[in-house]
Design a protein around this motif. Structure first.
Motif, short mmCIF file in Angstrom:
data_model
loop_
_atom_site.label_atom_id
_atom_site.label_comp_id
_atom_site.label_asym_id
_atom_site.label_seq_id
_atom_site.Cartn_x
_atom_site.Cartn_y
_atom_site.Cartn_z
N ALA A 93 0.78 -0.98 0.02
CA ALA A 93 -0.05 -0.05 0.16
C ALA A 93 0.89 1.15 -0.17
O ALA A 93 2.07 1.43 0.73
CB ALA A 93 -0.90 -0.10 1.12
N TRP A 94 0.64 2.13 -0.77
CA TRP A 94 1.44 3.49 -0.97
C TRP A 94 0.77 4.25 -0.19
O TRP A 94 -0.30 4.07 0.30
CB TRP A 94 1.42 3.99 -2.47
CG TRP A 94 2.36 3.06 -3.28
CD1 TRP A 94 3.04 2.18 -3.27
CD2 TRP A 94 2.05 3.38 -4.97
NE1 TRP A 94 3.49 1.81 -4.18
CE2 TRP A 94 3.08 2.30 -5.52
CE3 TRP A 94 1.38 4.01 -5.77
CZ2 TRP A 94 3.12 2.26 -6.61
CZ3 TRP A 94 1.55 4.19 -7.04
CH2 TRP A 94 2.49 2.86 -7.58
N PRO A 95 1.55 5.32 0.51
CA PRO A 95 0.94 6.43 1.41
C PRO A 95 -0.48 6.78 0.74
O PRO A 95 -0.70 7.23 -0.63
CB PRO A 95 1.76 7.41 1.17
CG PRO A 95 3.25 6.74 0.96
CD PRO A 95 2.80 5.54 0.07
N GLY A 96 -1.59 6.66 1.52
CA GLY A 96 -2.87 7.15 1.43
C GLY A 96 -3.74 6.00 0.81
O GLY A 96 -4.95 6.23 0.64
N GLU A 97 -3.24 5.04 0.55
CA GLU A 97 -3.98 3.61 0.11
C GLU A 97 -4.34 2.97 1.49
O GLU A 97 -3.73 2.98 2.44
CB GLU A 97 -3.14 2.95 -1.04
CG GLU A 97 -2.86 3.58 -2.30
CD GLU A 97 -2.31 2.58 -3.41
OE1 GLU A 97 -2.28 2.95 -4.31
OE2 GLU A 97 -1.51 1.79 -2.71
N VAL A 98 -5.29 2.06 1.18
CA VAL A 98 -5.92 1.04 2.24
C VAL A 98 -4.98 0.04 2.25
O VAL A 98 -4.90 -0.65 1.11
CB VAL A 98 -7.24 0.94 2.19
CG1 VAL A 98 -7.69 0.01 3.23
CG2 VAL A 98 -8.20 2.29 2.28
N ASP A 99 -4.36 -0.57 3.41
CA ASP A 99 -3.61 -1.65 3.08
C ASP A 99 -4.66 -2.91 2.95
O ASP A 99 -5.68 -2.87 3.43
CB ASP A 99 -2.87 -1.89 4.55
CG ASP A 99 -1.87 -2.85 4.62
OD1 ASP A 99 -2.31 -4.14 5.21
OD2 ASP A 99 -0.63 -2.78 4.19
N GLN A 100 -4.37 -4.05 2.31
CA GLN A 100 -4.87 -5.09 2.22
C GLN A 100 -5.18 -5.87 3.47
O GLN A 100 -5.96 -6.83 3.29
CB GLN A 100 -4.47 -5.99 0.92
CG GLN A 100 -3.27 -6.92 1.39
CD GLN A 100 -2.67 -7.63 0.17
OE1 GLN A 100 -2.57 -7.00 -0.91
NE2 GLN A 100 -2.36 -8.95 0.53
N GLY A 101 -4.55 -5.81 4.34
CA GLY A 101 -4.67 -6.60 5.73
C GLY A 101 -3.83 -7.91 5.76
O GLY A 101 -2.88 -8.00 4.91
N PRO A 102 -3.98 -8.38 6.51
CA PRO A 102 -3.13 -9.83 6.66
C PRO A 102 -3.58 -10.54 5.56
O PRO A 102 -4.58 -10.79 5.30
CB PRO A 102 -3.56 -10.57 8.09
CG PRO A 102 -4.88 -9.77 8.48
CD PRO A 102 -4.66 -8.46 7.62
N VAL A 103 -2.30 -11.26 5.10
CA VAL A 103 -2.57 -12.33 4.02
C VAL A 103 -2.47 -13.36 4.47
O VAL A 103 -1.60 -14.12 5.09
CB VAL A 103 -1.66 -12.12 2.95
CG1 VAL A 103 -1.55 -13.14 1.80
CG2 VAL A 103 -1.53 -10.84 2.28
N ILE A 104 -3.35 -14.65 4.38
CA ILE A 104 -3.59 -15.59 5.04
C ILE A 104 -3.05 -16.87 4.24
O ILE A 104 -3.72 -17.14 2.98
CB ILE A 104 -5.02 -16.06 5.74
CG1 ILE A 104 -5.20 -14.82 6.53
CG2 ILE A 104 -5.05 -17.52 6.32
CD1 ILE A 104 -6.76 -14.95 6.97
N GLU A 105 -2.18 -17.85 4.49
CA GLU A 105 -1.80 -18.89 3.78
C GLU A 105 -2.95 -19.96 3.87
O GLU A 105 -3.46 -20.25 4.92
CB GLU A 105 -0.62 -19.51 4.09
CG GLU A 105 0.69 -18.83 3.72
CD GLU A 105 1.98 -19.66 3.79
OE1 GLU A 105 1.74 -20.58 4.67
OE2 GLU A 105 2.78 -19.19 3.36
#
Length: 172
Positions: A131-143
């Motif tokens: 996520a670039w500054p100002g974007e929403v992070d995708q959150g945890p990535v689950i295997e």
């Protein structure tokens, strides 16, 4: 594989096309409708399954759930097109060696993509997106564990299109 056809039926062009076949064109996955996407993905899946088996490629180069990673779809699609072009009977005799030269480079890129994506022989996760500054992070990535590649391929088609998926030829 998508092909081009002349817009109007010119008898000479039609005769040449029948003799030489259709010209393969690159696939722009970003603009395909669901029906085209399914047709192209199933065709690519059959070729990828052949390629993996024919060349004994490890999951570090082509993992079972490559279809869940757009970066792998784009790379494998480009490689497939180059293979089709290289082995076309109308091409020069150097086509196959050119394919193998590009295939060697593609294997390095594929291994990089697989490492970046985090997919493997027995486990898969969505590719992490920074996520670039100002974007929403995708959150945890689950295997998630991989139990059956063909079933997942069918599920993937269904999730994307709502169409009933079925295992593609060459995967069972």
């Amino acid at each position: 594989m998508t092909t081009t056809a002349p817009p109007e039926s010119d008898p000479f062009e039609e005769a040449v096309r029948q003799l030489m076949g259709d010209t393969p064109v690159p696939i722009n996955w970003a603009v395909l409708d669901d029906e085209q996407w399914v047709v192209e993905l199933r065709a690519l899946d059959a070729w990828v399954s052949w390629l993996k088996t024919e060349y004994g490629l490890s999951a570090a180069i082509i993992p079972p759930l490559w279809h869940r990673h757009p970066e792998l779809i784009w790379e494998l699609s480009a490689l497939h097109l180059f293979w089709v072009h290289s082995y076309d009977p109308q091409q020069e005799a150097t086509g196959p060696i050119a394919f193998h030269r590009e295939f060697a480079a593609a294997r390095v890129r594929l291994q990089d993509w697989v490492t970046t994506s985090g997919t493997s022989l027995f486990r898969d996760r969505a590719t992490r997106i920074t996520a670039w500054p100002g974007e929403v992070d995708q959150g945890p990535v689950i295997e998630k564990p991989i139990f059956d590649r063909a079933d997942d391929f069918a599920l993937f088609i269904h999730e994307r299109t709502g169409q009933p998926g079925f295992p593609s030829a060459g995967t069972r």
